[in-house]
Motif scaffolding. Structure first.
Motif, PDB file in Angstrom:
ATOM      1  N   GLU A 215       0.822  -1.212   0.000  1.00 11.56           N
ATOM      2  CA  GLU A 215       0.000   0.000   0.000  1.00 11.56           C
ATOM      3  C   GLU A 215       0.857   1.263   0.000  1.00 11.56           C
ATOM      4  OE1 GLU A 215      -1.376   0.967   4.329  1.00 11.56           O
ATOM      5  OE2 GLU A 215      -1.982  -1.113   3.948  1.00 11.56           O
ATOM      6  N   TRP A 216       1.957   1.217  -0.765  1.00 12.33           N
ATOM      7  CA  TRP A 216       2.852   2.377  -0.797  1.00 12.33           C
ATOM      8  C   TRP A 216       2.143   3.611  -1.330  1.00 12.33           C
ATOM      9  CZ3 TRP A 216       3.639   4.783  -5.426  1.00 12.33           C
ATOM     10  CH2 TRP A 216       3.381   4.055  -6.594  1.00 12.33           C
ATOM     11  N   GLU A 217       1.139   3.427  -2.217  1.00 11.32           N
ATOM     12  CA  GLU A 217       0.443   4.581  -2.787  1.00 11.32           C
ATOM     13  C   GLU A 217      -0.332   5.362  -1.728  1.00 11.32           C
ATOM     14  OE1 GLU A 217      -1.207   1.772  -5.623  1.00 11.32           O
ATOM     15  OE2 GLU A 217      -0.843   3.276  -7.188  1.00 11.32           O
ATOM     16  N   HIS A 218      -0.709   4.680  -0.646  1.00 16.83           N
ATOM     17  CA  HIS A 218      -1.419   5.348   0.446  1.00 16.83           C
ATOM     18  C   HIS A 218      -0.576   6.461   1.056  1.00 16.83           C
ATOM     19  CE1 HIS A 218      -3.815   5.862   4.106  1.00 16.83           C
ATOM     20  NE2 HIS A 218      -2.721   5.658   4.812  1.00 16.83           N
ATOM     21  N   TYR A 219       0.744   6.290   1.047  1.00 17.45           N
ATOM     22  CA  TYR A 219       1.654   7.251   1.658  1.00 17.45           C
ATOM     23  C   TYR A 219       2.242   8.229   0.647  1.00 17.45           C
ATOM     24  CZ  TYR A 219       1.639   3.895   5.539  1.00 17.45           C
ATOM     25  OH  TYR A 219       1.265   3.059   6.563  1.00 17.45           O
ATOM     26  N   ASP A 220       2.015   7.998  -0.639  1.00 21.24           N
ATOM     27  CA  ASP A 220       2.812   8.683  -1.647  1.00 21.24           C
ATOM     28  C   ASP A 220       2.521  10.175  -1.747  1.00 21.24           C
ATOM     29  OD1 ASP A 220       4.940   7.660  -3.256  1.00 21.24           O
ATOM     30  OD2 ASP A 220       3.848   8.351  -5.015  1.00 21.24           O
ATOM     31  N   LYS A 221       1.287  10.596  -1.580  1.00 22.34           N
ATOM     32  CA  LYS A 221       0.957  12.008  -1.744  1.00 22.34           C
ATOM     33  C   LYS A 221       1.723  12.872  -0.750  1.00 22.34           C
ATOM     34  CE  LYS A 221      -2.845  15.341  -1.864  1.00 22.34           C
ATOM     35  NZ  LYS A 221      -4.330  15.530  -1.767  1.00 22.34           N
ATOM     36  N   ARG A 222       1.685  12.497   0.529  1.00 18.89           N
ATOM     37  CA  ARG A 222       2.396  13.301   1.525  1.00 18.89           C
ATOM     38  C   ARG A 222       3.902  13.174   1.355  1.00 18.89           C
ATOM     39  NH1 ARG A 222       1.927  13.313   8.191  1.00 18.89           N
ATOM     40  NH2 ARG A 222       3.606  14.845   8.502  1.00 18.89           N
ATOM     41  N   ARG A 223       4.371  11.985   0.968  1.00 23.04           N
ATOM     42  CA  ARG A 223       5.799  11.833   0.698  1.00 23.04           C
ATOM     43  C   ARG A 223       6.257  12.841  -0.350  1.00 23.04           C
ATOM     44  NH1 ARG A 223       8.208   5.934  -0.373  1.00 23.04           N
ATOM     45  NH2 ARG A 223       9.609   7.390  -1.428  1.00 23.04           N
ATOM     46  N   ARG A 224       5.477  12.970  -1.420  1.00 25.17           N
ATOM     47  CA  ARG A 224       5.834  13.903  -2.486  1.00 25.17           C
ATOM     48  C   ARG A 224       5.812  15.337  -1.970  1.00 25.17           C
ATOM     49  NH1 ARG A 224       7.996  12.424  -7.268  1.00 25.17           N
ATOM     50  NH2 ARG A 224       6.802  13.975  -8.425  1.00 25.17           N
ATOM     51  N   GLN A 225       4.857  15.662  -1.128  1.00 27.87           N
ATOM     52  CA  GLN A 225       4.777  17.010  -0.581  1.00 27.87           C
ATOM     53  C   GLN A 225       6.014  17.329   0.248  1.00 27.87           C
ATOM     54  OE1 GLN A 225       1.061  16.741   1.548  1.00 27.87           O
ATOM     55  NE2 GLN A 225      -0.176  17.387  -0.222  1.00 27.87           N
TER      56      GLN A 225
END
Length: 314
Positions: A215-225
């Motif tokens: 479920e890496w995509e669950h974390y990806d938005k904030r990671r990118r920010q």
């Protein structure tokens, strides 16, 4: 006899895919992209039967629940597809990869193996720009460069030398390219040590690295920010010296350095230069040629492209 016929080193950054229209240094950006095309043409000219792609992992294919120093994809390879990079199954050569793994272990480099390896832009950026349209299978080799403790640089050099020896021991008349993806200098806003996160962002990143499997995509938005908010840190003098050492066949001198040395000179993203050392060692540290260097603060990274062609070395 099989042999390594070409080495390529190229920086990667997903911001190249997602933030091209926000680039202020358009001449530098285009210089780098043109050099990728030139490196691709060098690969075409070398006529490889298989390409070993050495790169880092960014916690989309490996997580803190299990992260070996070196992992070789010996079966199915699935690309994550983050930020416009290739996604899904990739063309591979399991028979070659499995023989390579056996040779490496027997030579004393105990690589982990994966029969279903998930890779991210640590390898797929190279597939996207250097292998586009080429009917050449890939064998990914993933190096842990972000979760301490990291493999020693001299072990990376030994790995590269053992790759060359393993290829030469194969009976088939194969032509092999070794591609290094990563670097040059840059500083990511990641915890200096995952075991001691400081503040909410670092706590979040460590949780993403620990719990991202499936479920890496669950974390990806904030990671990118978090990444996009980072202050660019590029060590241009180091980058040019490193490329100069590649041209002079002198990258072997980095084998005696520590992870702390590399971070002080090139930032935590400079740990990805392990891939370049593996590649150069597989080419016996033959003198190479820099195709481009572009310090790109918009992509947070010193972007370089170089080739080592043993046929062009006197």
């Amino acid at each position: 006899m099989a042999r390594v016929v070409l080495g390529v080193g190229a920086s990667h950054s997903t911001l190249m895919n997602t933030h091209w229209d926000q680039v202020g240094h358009t001449d530098r950006a285009q210089l780098f992209r043109d050099a990728l095309a030139d490196a691709r043409e060098a690969i075409v000219a070398a006529r490889p039967d298989v390409a070993i792609i050495v790169g880092s992992n960014h916690f989309r294919g490996f997580w803190l629940d299990l992260i070996p120093a070196f992992t070789l994809g010996v079966g199915e390879v699935i690309a994550s597809g983050e930020a416009g990079t290739p996604s899904g199954p990739q063309r591979v050569d399991p028979a070659f990869a499995q023989v390579l793994a056996q040779h490496l272990v027997e030579a004393g480099t105990e690589v982990a193996i994966s029969a279903r390896l998930q890779i991210d832009h640590g390898q797929t950026h190279a597939i996207q720009y250097l292998m586009h349209g080429l009917d050449v299978p890939v064998v990914p080799l993933v190096i842990n460069v972000f979760a301490a403790p990291l493999p020693r640089l001299d072990r990376c050099v030994q790995l590269g030398r053992n790759i060359a020896a393993a290829v030469e021991a194969m009976p088939a008349d194969l032509r092999v390219a070794v591609i290094a993806s990563g670097g040059l200098s840059h500083q990511l806003p990641w915890p200096p040590d995952w075991r001691d996160p400081q503040g909410d962002d670092e706590e979040f990143l460590v949780q993403a690295w620990l719990n991202g499997r499936g479920e890496w995509e669950h974390y990806d938005k904030r990671r990118r920010q978090i990444i996009l908010a980072a202050q660019p840190t590029i060590f241009e003098e180091f980058d040019r010296a490193f490329l100069g050492d590649l041209e002079g066949g002198a990258l072997g001198r980095y084998a005696s350095m520590s992870s702390q040395d590399i971070e002080a000179m090139a930032g935590n993203g400079g740990q990805e230069l392990r891939a370049w050392l593996v590649m150069a060692a597989a080419l016996s540290f033959a003198p190479g040629r820099t195709l481009a260097y572009a310090p790109m603060p918009e992509w947070l990274t010193g972007m370089g492209v170089a080739v080592i062609d043993p046929a062009a070395t006197p």
